[in-house]
Scaffold this active site. Structure first.
Site: not given
Ligand code: AMP
Ligand code: ZN
Length: 138
Positions: A101, A103
């Site tokens: 993903h 950001h």
């Molecule tokens: P990373 O730390 O780069 O793996 O980012 C994961 C991101 O996903 C974090 O910013 C979380 O807040 C977000 N996240 C986790 N679960 C969900 C969800 N179900 N819906 C939306 N965002 C999520």
């Protein structure tokens, strides 16, 4: 390919509802549940890749143009002054969800400092050695 145990696969493919801001055949863009700022979005490929190294070049090649499109919409639609594009690979790099993903984080003048680091120091000899180590592994 999807991974039945992966929450982002389920969100990207519409099995779990999300605040979706964009969708096409390859991607869904959702709002992060724990936003760093108002409008913090995540670009999710609909296929499962653990990280950027697993993604095929076609998918990977579409990520930056899409991040630019979403960032521009944040400026226009939310009044953001700029945005960060951040992509974590590996737990030591802050990755917590192991489905690729990107950001896209809107930034507002006067907002909190984030996505920053303390610059180190490196001698040119050390930089050359480090560059050689990476080049040899390409
Ligand atoms: P990373 O730390 O780069 O793996 O980012 C994961 C991101 O996903 C974090 O910013 C979380 O807040 C977000 N996240 C986790 N679960 C969900 C969800 N179900 N819906 C939306 N965002 C999520
Ligand atoms: Zn997945």
């Amino acid at each position: 390919m999807k991974d039945g145990n992966c929450i982002f696969c389920k969100i990207a493919n519409g099995e779990i509802p999300s605040a979706t801001v964009y969708e096409d055949d390859d991607f869904r863009v959702i709002l992060d549940l724990g936003p760093a700022s108002r409008g913090h979005a995540l670009i999710l490929p609909k296929n499962h890749f653990k990280d950027i190294c697993e993604a095929d070049e076609v998918t990977a090649g579409k990520l930056f143009p899409l991040a630019a499109k979403i960032g521009a919409a944040m400026k226009k639609g939310l009044g953001a002054d700029g945005f960060n594009v951040v992509q974590n690979n590996g737990s030591c790099a802050g990755q917590t969800v192991f489905h690729l993903h990107v950001h896209v984080i809107p930034r507002y003048e006067g907002g909190p400092v984030m996505v920053s680091w303390d610059p180190g120091k490196a001698e040119s000899e050390e930089l050359a050695k480090t560059a050689d180590a990476i080049k040899a592994a390409l």
